[in-house]
Design a protein around this motif. Structure first.
Motif, PDB file in Angstrom:
ATOM      1  N   LEU A  20       6.722   6.203   1.621  1.00 51.24           N
ATOM      2  CA  LEU A  20       5.487   5.412   1.634  1.00 51.24           C
ATOM      3  C   LEU A  20       4.478   5.789   0.549  1.00 51.24           C
ATOM      4  O   LEU A  20       3.370   5.235   0.531  1.00 51.24           O
ATOM      5  N   ASN A  21       4.839   6.716  -0.329  1.00 50.40           N
ATOM      6  CA  ASN A  21       3.882   7.022  -1.400  1.00 50.40           C
ATOM      7  C   ASN A  21       4.498   7.121  -2.787  1.00 50.40           C
ATOM      8  O   ASN A  21       3.799   7.388  -3.766  1.00 50.40           O
ATOM      9  N   PRO A  69       7.875  -1.114   6.341  1.00 49.97           N
ATOM     10  CA  PRO A  69       7.952   0.348   6.468  1.00 49.97           C
ATOM     11  C   PRO A  69       6.789   0.942   7.270  1.00 49.97           C
ATOM     12  O   PRO A  69       6.971   1.939   7.982  1.00 49.97           O
ATOM     13  N   PHE A  70       5.637   0.331   7.179  1.00 52.64           N
ATOM     14  CA  PHE A  70       4.487   0.812   7.932  1.00 52.64           C
ATOM     15  C   PHE A  70       4.650   0.519   9.425  1.00 52.64           C
ATOM     16  O   PHE A  70       4.265   1.335  10.275  1.00 52.64           O
ATOM     17  N   LEU A  83       4.830   3.328  12.364  1.00 52.56           N
ATOM     18  CA  LEU A  83       3.977   3.241  13.551  1.00 52.56           C
ATOM     19  C   LEU A  83       4.820   3.309  14.829  1.00 52.56           C
ATOM     20  O   LEU A  83       4.449   4.000  15.791  1.00 52.56           O
ATOM     21  N   ALA A  84       5.940   2.614  14.853  1.00 49.83           N
ATOM     22  CA  ALA A  84       6.805   2.605  16.035  1.00 49.83           C
ATOM     23  C   ALA A  84       7.392   3.999  16.298  1.00 49.83           C
ATOM     24  O   ALA A  84       7.384   4.488  17.433  1.00 49.83           O
ATOM     25  N   SER A 119       0.824  -1.211   0.000  1.00 48.67           N
ATOM     26  CA  SER A 119       0.000   0.000   0.000  1.00 48.67           C
ATOM     27  C   SER A 119       0.860   1.264   0.000  1.00 48.67           C
ATOM     28  O   SER A 119       2.073   1.214   0.230  1.00 48.67           O
ATOM     29  N   THR A 120       0.192   2.391  -0.233  1.00 50.81           N
ATOM     30  CA  THR A 120       0.829   3.699  -0.129  1.00 50.81           C
ATOM     31  C   THR A 120       0.125   4.502   0.971  1.00 50.81           C
ATOM     32  O   THR A 120      -1.003   4.199   1.347  1.00 50.81           O
TER      33      THR A 120
END
Length: 206
Positions: A157-158, A166-167, A171-172, A105-106
């Protein structure tokens, strides 16, 4: 008794002679110098003390103003993040990917350039803040910058669909950043008694 009286009188006479020699007709040429130096010293001290006090009070006021400005900016950033559920969305993406419900995803967030204007405009003065608080403030802004580099247009991420790692990293970092920001807000709340202050006008009066 008369012997004691005579001895006392003689001692007094000797003392008077010593005093007379000190206060004789020939003045001590260094006395005016000592007086001048003493006067200069007293004058310097009289000038130095109020100037120093004024400087300390001014620096203290400036430090408080800067601390409150940083407080307001960090508080606003955290509230915006929570209101728009940025990291809740990130967590949802991670959960769905780990469950096989979502593929690569992006993720993109439009972030205004002036989001940290207070911090950027006061880099030269931020060293005046309490050292323990300063470390957390610098860390907060470094972490948020790392987040923005990933989610801004053209970020990691996009530019292309990414997998779960990477997500999870986003988040971390984001969760850690928010936690540090909340610590900063709570510490300043406690230091200045801001728990009941909710408006900019209140902060200006603090």
């Amino acid at each position: 008794m008369s012997d004691i009286d005579t001895k006392t009188v003689l001692e007094v006479v000797e003392i008077m002679k010593g005093v007379k020699s000190l206060l004789g007709a020939t003045p001590n040429p260094y006395l005016p110098v000592y007086s001048a130096l003493g006067g200069a010293f007293v004058g310097a001290v009289a000038t130095f003390i109020p100037t120093t006090i004024t400087t300390i009070l001014k620096e203290k006021k400036e430090t408080k103003t800067l601390t409150l400005a940083i407080y307001a900016e960090i508080k606003a950033i955290i509230e915006l993040i929570e209101k728009r559920s940025y990291f809740e969305t990130t967590k949802t993406i991670v959960d769905e990917m780990e469950k096989g419900l979502r593929g690569n995803s992006t993720y993109q967030i439009i972030v205004p350039e002036e989001y940290c204007v207070v911090y950027k405009n006061n880099i030269a003065s931020i060293g005046k803040l309490d050292s323990a608080l300063l470390v957390k403030i610098v860390m907060f802004y470094q972490l948020i910058d790392a987040v923005i580099q990933d989610v801004k247009p053209g970020g990691l991420l996009n530019t292309a669909p990414r997998g779960v790692e990477p997500f999870k990293e986003l988040l971390a970092i984001g969760t850690h950043m928010v936690a540090i920001g909340q610590e900063i807000v709570e510490e300043i709340d406690k230091k200045f008694g801001l728990k009941t202050l909710n408006t900019r006008q209140d902060l200006d009066r603090a």
